[in-house]
Design a protein around this motif. Structure first.
Motif, short mmCIF file in Angstrom:
data_model
loop_
_atom_site.label_atom_id
_atom_site.label_comp_id
_atom_site.label_asym_id
_atom_site.label_seq_id
_atom_site.Cartn_x
_atom_site.Cartn_y
_atom_site.Cartn_z
N ALA A 1 0.82 -1.21 0.00
CA ALA A 1 0.00 0.00 0.00
C ALA A 1 0.85 1.26 0.00
CB ALA A 1 -0.91 0.00 1.23
N SER A 2 0.30 2.31 -0.55
CA SER A 2 0.83 3.66 -0.36
C SER A 2 -0.20 4.41 0.46
CB SER A 2 1.08 4.36 -1.69
OG SER A 2 -0.09 4.39 -2.47
N ARG A 3 0.29 5.06 1.50
CA ARG A 3 -0.61 5.72 2.45
C ARG A 3 -0.72 7.21 2.12
NH1 ARG A 3 -1.61 4.12 7.95
NH2 ARG A 3 0.11 2.65 7.81
N LEU A 4 -1.89 7.75 2.31
CA LEU A 4 -2.08 9.19 2.19
C LEU A 4 -1.93 9.84 3.57
CD1 LEU A 4 -5.16 9.30 -0.21
CD2 LEU A 4 -2.80 9.88 -0.77
N LYS A 5 -1.26 10.96 3.61
CA LYS A 5 -1.07 11.70 4.86
C LYS A 5 -2.32 12.54 5.12
CE LYS A 5 1.30 13.77 8.24
NZ LYS A 5 0.47 14.93 8.55
N ALA A 6 -2.95 12.33 6.26
CA ALA A 6 -4.14 13.10 6.62
C ALA A 6 -3.75 14.28 7.51
CB ALA A 6 -5.14 12.21 7.36
N ASN A 7 -4.30 15.43 7.23
CA ASN A 7 -4.03 16.63 8.01
C ASN A 7 -5.34 17.28 8.44
OD1 ASN A 7 -1.10 16.74 7.85
ND2 ASN A 7 -1.36 17.19 5.68
N TYR A 8 -5.27 18.01 9.54
CA TYR A 8 -6.44 18.72 10.05
C TYR A 8 -5.97 20.00 10.71
CZ TYR A 8 -11.03 19.46 12.21
OH TYR A 8 -12.24 19.98 12.56
N HIS A 9 -6.82 21.02 10.70
CA HIS A 9 -6.46 22.29 11.33
C HIS A 9 -7.69 22.92 11.94
CE1 HIS A 9 -8.23 24.67 8.00
NE2 HIS A 9 -7.76 23.71 7.22
N SER A 10 -7.47 23.92 12.79
CA SER A 10 -8.58 24.59 13.46
C SER A 10 -9.27 25.56 12.52
CB SER A 10 -8.07 25.33 14.70
OG SER A 10 -7.43 26.55 14.32
N ASP A 11 -10.41 26.04 12.97
CA ASP A 11 -11.17 27.00 12.19
C ASP A 11 -10.49 28.37 12.16
OD1 ASP A 11 -13.68 27.62 10.75
OD2 ASP A 11 -14.02 28.99 12.43
N ARG A 12 -9.55 28.61 13.07
CA ARG A 12 -8.83 29.90 13.09
C ARG A 12 -7.88 30.03 11.92
NH1 ARG A 12 -5.70 32.57 17.53
NH2 ARG A 12 -4.26 30.82 17.28
N VAL A 13 -7.44 28.90 11.35
CA VAL A 13 -6.39 28.90 10.33
C VAL A 13 -6.96 29.25 8.96
CG1 VAL A 13 -4.72 27.46 9.11
CG2 VAL A 13 -4.97 27.27 11.60
N VAL A 14 -6.30 30.19 8.31
CA VAL A 14 -6.65 30.59 6.95
C VAL A 14 -5.44 30.31 6.05
CG1 VAL A 14 -7.28 32.51 5.44
CG2 VAL A 14 -8.19 32.39 7.78
N GLY A 15 -5.68 29.72 4.89
CA GLY A 15 -4.60 29.47 3.94
C GLY A 15 -3.80 28.23 4.23
N PHE A 16 -4.45 27.22 4.83
CA PHE A 16 -3.75 25.95 5.08
C PHE A 16 -3.43 25.30 3.73
CE2 PHE A 16 -3.38 21.43 5.62
CZ PHE A 16 -2.71 21.28 6.83
N THR A 17 -2.14 25.23 3.40
CA THR A 17 -1.69 24.69 2.12
C THR A 17 -0.49 23.79 2.36
OG1 THR A 17 -2.37 26.79 1.12
CG2 THR A 17 -1.08 25.30 -0.25
N PRO A 18 -0.43 22.61 1.74
CA PRO A 18 0.65 21.66 2.03
C PRO A 18 2.03 22.13 1.57
CG PRO A 18 -1.23 20.54 1.05
CD PRO A 18 -1.46 22.01 0.87
N TYR A 19 3.00 21.84 2.40
CA TYR A 19 4.41 22.01 2.06
C TYR A 19 4.98 20.61 1.85
CZ TYR A 19 9.43 22.77 2.90
OH TYR A 19 10.80 22.77 2.80
N ALA A 20 5.58 20.36 0.69
CA ALA A 20 5.91 19.00 0.26
C ALA A 20 6.81 18.26 1.25
CB ALA A 20 6.58 19.05 -1.11
N LEU A 21 7.85 18.92 1.78
CA LEU A 21 8.82 18.19 2.59
C LEU A 21 8.30 17.81 3.97
CD1 LEU A 21 12.24 19.88 1.71
CD2 LEU A 21 11.19 17.84 0.74
N SER A 22 7.39 18.60 4.52
CA SER A 22 6.85 18.27 5.85
C SER A 22 5.58 17.45 5.77
CB SER A 22 6.57 19.54 6.65
OG SER A 22 5.47 20.25 6.10
N GLN A 23 4.98 17.37 4.56
CA GLN A 23 3.72 16.65 4.36
C GLN A 23 2.63 17.19 5.28
OE1 GLN A 23 4.60 12.43 4.59
NE2 GLN A 23 6.49 12.72 3.43
#
Length: 586
Positions: free
Chosen positions: A553-575
Motif C-alpha cells: 500500500a501507499s498511504r495518504l497523509k491526513a491533516n487537520y487544522h482549526s477554524d482559526r487557520v486561513v490558507g492551510f496549504t501543504p508544504y511537500a517536505l513536511s507533508q
C-alpha cells in the motif's frame, strides 16, 4: 535546466486530493479576506523534534520547523496542486542553476538581501556558508543521516570526511578542522556564487540540495557541539523565525527573525508573529483542541481512521489528505534465513507470497481507499519513476490463494510452510498483521505472529542483520518515505536496495541487484525527467522480479487544522500545512 524541471509535472502524474478542503491561499498583499498578519500559531505534538540542527534532522515532521527557521539553496512552492508542489524552485538561490555540458558542475547565485540573524545583528549569508554546512554533515561526533547522498557525489568530500573522522569530537577541534580544510568540489569565487563539482552526473542533485541537511551554516554553529543544548540555545536562523526557547519534550517557541527580509524570500510570507509547539499531547486530545479552537495545527499527529470517518460524515472541510511518495506497508521476505531448510531462498516460494496477500483487504484495514491505495512497486505516487503496474496480478488485488498453493507445491512444499512474522504492537499494525496473516493462511502458510514494542522494532529487530541470518524473522512489514520529493527515486532505492560491501541499516538483507544498479546509474545520467522516469521504472521492475519485497500500500497523509487557520496549504517536505504561509482569522 529550469524548463527541464518544470516539465517533470507531466511525468509524476496527478494524484487526486481526496478531501474537499476549501482552503484559501494568501495573496501577495500580506493578508486575505479572512486572515490577518500577526498572532501566535499553536501547534500540538506528541513527541519532540529529532534535531534542531539542519545538518542532522531526518524526521519528516521537522521539515516544517526547519522551513520556518532555516533556508536551503533550493525549495518547493506551497501550493495546492500536488504536481506543482514538488517542482523545485530557487530559495536562497536566485534561480535553478544550469548544469555544465558534462553534467558535473552546478553554479548557484545567491539572492540579494539574505541574512543571518546573528547575535550582533543581521549579517549577510554568503557563499562560504554553504560549504560550511556541507562540511558539518560528517562531523566525528554525530554525522548527518543524509551524509551518504553527498559524501561520494561531491568531488573531494570523501577525502574531507575521511580526515574529519580522525579529529577529536570536541567543538574547538572540529571548528579548527572545518575552517582549515576544504572540499575541493565546492568553490566560492565571490560572496554570492557557489560552484559545486560532482564526481558523476546526478539528475537529482537539484532536489538533493533542497534538503535541510544541505542548508548553509553560520560560523557561530562551530562554537558548539552539533545539536547540543548550547547549540539550540544559540541558534542562528536564516528563515523568517528563530528559536526563542526549547524545553525538551515539552515546548518549542519560535519568534520572528528580525534579520529576515521578505523581499529575499519568494517561498515564505511569515504572517504569524510567533509559533508555539506543545508536546506530549495524545491524538484524541489534540483533535478535540483543534475542534475547540484552542490550538491550530498538528505536528507529528494525524487524525485516526475513526476521526476521519466522523469528520467526513459532517463534511468538515478542514480535513485534507496528500500523497507522500512513500510505500507503507510493504513486506521484506528473508532470503538469509535457513528456516524451513532455506525455503525462502526459492523464488517460487517468494512468488507464492506475492500472489497470496490480499492487498485490498489491507487497504480496508488501513481506513479504505480515502486513506490508502494498493501499491505494487518500490516507488509511491509523487516520485519520478512511479508507474502503476502489477507484476504479480490478481483480480481486484485480492490475492490468488490457489496460484500461491500451486507455486508452493512446485517448489516442493505441498503442505505449506510455517513463517515467523513479527509486527509492531502499535496503532493499526496489529490489525494489518492479522489481515495479512489471514490471507497467507488461505494460501497454505502457517503464520506465527509475534508482537514487538514499536521502539524495538526497527532499532533492535530489523536493523540488526544478525536477526535475519539467525532466522528470528521470516517476513516483516515496514514502511518507507522518500527523503525529498519529486526526483527522489534515489532516496528510495539507494538506502534499501543497494549493497556495496558496507551494510546499510534499512537494507535488512544486504540485498543487491546488478541490473537495477545499472538502470539507476543510467537514470542519474538522464537529461530529462521523461528519460529518468522510464529508467527508474526499470529499476522497480528489476527489484520486483527478485520478489524479495512485497509492496502492499501507499498511504495518504491526513491533516487537520482549526477554524482559526486561513490558507492551510501543504508544504511537500513536511507533508503538512506550511507554518510560514498560514494566517489566523481576525
Amino acid at each position: 535546466m529550469t524548463k527541464l524541471f518544470k516539465s517533470a509535472i507531466a511525468i509524476v502524474g496527478t494524484v487526486a486530493i481526496l478531501s474537499t478542503a476549501a482552503c484559501s491561499t494568501p495573496g501577495d498583499g500580506g493578508t486575505d479576506s479572512q486572515g490577518a498578519t500577526g498572532g501566535t500559531l499553536k501547534v500540538l505534538a506528541n513527541g519532540d523534534v529529532d534535531h534542531l540542527d539542519p545538518q542532522l534532522t531526518a524526521y519528516v515532521p521537522v521539515a516544517g520547523v526547519m522551513h520556518a527557521i532555516s533556508r536551503s539553496l533550493i525549495g518547493y512552492p506551497t501550493v495546492e496542486d500536488p504536481d506543482a508542489r514538488i517542482v523545485p524552485e530557487g530559495d536562497l538561490a536566485a534561480a535553478l542553476p544550469e548544469a555544465s555540458a558534462d553534467g558535473l558542475t552546478y553554479t548557484f547565485t545567491l539572492r540579494d538581501g539574505v541574512s543571518w540573524g546573528a547575535p550582533d545583528g543581521a549579517r549577510p549569508l554568503v557563499a562560504n556558508d554553504f560549504e560550511r554546512g556541507i562540511k558539518r554533515l560528517c562531523n566525528p561526533l554525530m554525522s548527518g543521516a543524509m551524509l551518504g547522498y553527498f559524501q561520494f557525489l561531491i568531488e573531494g568530500m570523501d577525502t574531507f570526511c575521511t580526515g574529519f573522522a580522525d579529529v577529536a569530537p570536541d567543538a574547538a577541534s572540529m571548528k579548527d578542522y572545518i575552517e582549515n580544510n576544504d572540499i575541493s568540489g565546492i568553490e566560492s569565487p565571490d560572496e554570492k556564487t557557489i560552484v559545486v563539482t560532482l564526481t558523476e552526473p546526478a539528475s537529482d542533485f537539484i532536489y538533493m540540495v533542497s534538503l535541510d541537511a544541505a542548508a548553509p551554516a553560520p560560523i557561530e554553529a562551530l562554537d558548539y557541539l552539533p545539536d547540543s543544548p548550547e547549540y539550540r540555545a544559540n541558534f542562528v536562523a536564516s528563515g523568517p523565525y528563530t528559536v526563542e526557547s526549547h524545553s525538551p519534550d515539552a515546548l518549542l517557541v519560535l519568534k520572528r527573525n528580525d534579520a529576515w527580509s521578505a523581499d529575499s524570500d519568494t517561498l515564505r510570507k511569515a504572517y504569524v508573529d510567533r509559533i508555539e509547539m506543545t508536546m506530549g499531547v495524545e491524538g484524541d486530545s489534540a483533535m478535540q483542541q483543534l475542534q475547540a479552537g484552542s490550538a491550530d495545527l498538528l505536528f507529528d499527529i494525524q487524525p485516526s481512521p475513526a476521526n476521519i470517518q466522523q469528520l467526513k460524515a459532517v463534511n468538515d472541510t478542514k480535513l485534507s489528505t496528500m500523497p507522500n511518495g512513500g510505500v507503507d506497508q510493504f513486506m521484506w521476505i528473508n532470503t538469509k534465513t535457513s528456516n524451513n531448510g532455506g525455503a525462502l531462498q526459492d523464488i517460487r516460494v517468494r512468488q507464492a507470497l506475492q500472489y497470496a496477500v490480499d492487498k485490498a483487504a489491507v487497504i480496508q484495514t488501513m481506513g479504505g481507499e480515502e486513506l490508502a491505495a494498493v501499491n505494487n512497486g518500490i516507488f509511491g505516487p509523487g516520485i519520478v519513476g512511479y508507474l502503476p503496474y502489477e507484476p504479480y496480478p490478481t483480480t481486484g488485488s485480492k490475492g490468488d490463494p490457489e496460484k500461491a498453493k500451486a507455486l508452493l507445491a512446485e517448489a516442493g512444499y505441498p503442505n505449506g510452510l510455517t513463517l515467523k512474522f513479527p509486527y509492531r504492537n502499535l496503532g493499526l499494525q496489529p490489525d494489518i498483521a492479522q489481515t495479512v496473516q489471514s490471507s497467507l493462511e488461505k494460501a497454505g502458510f502457517t503464520i506465527e505472529l509475534t508482537p514487538v514494542p514499536p521502539t524495538d522494532y526497527y532499532a533492535n529487530l530489523m536493523t540488526n542483520h544478525d536477526n535475519a541470518v539467525n532466522g528470528v524473522w521470516d517476513i516483516a512489514l515496514v514502511g518507507w518515505s522518500p527523503d525529498w520529493q519529486g526526483g527522489a527515486a534515489r532516496s528510495v532505492f539507494q538506502p534499501q536496495f543497494t549493497f556495496n560491501g558496507t551494510p546499510q541499516a534499512y537494507n535488512y538483507l544486504d540485498y543487491n541487484n546488478d541490473e537495477a544498479n545499472e538502470y539507476a546509474k543510467q537514470a542519474l545520467l538522464a537529461t530529462s525527467p521523461e528519460e529518468a522516469a522510464a529508467l527508474w521504472h526499470k529499476v522497480d521492475e528489476s527489484v520486483l522480479a527478485d520478489a524479495v519485497i512485497l509492496p502492499i500500500a501507499s498511504r495518504l497523509k491526513a491533516n487537520y487544522h482549526s477554524d482559526r487557520v486561513v490558507g492551510f496549504t501543504p508544504y511537500a517536505l513536511s507533508q503538512n500545512g506550511d507554518w510560514t504561509n498560514v494566517q489566523l482569522k481576525k
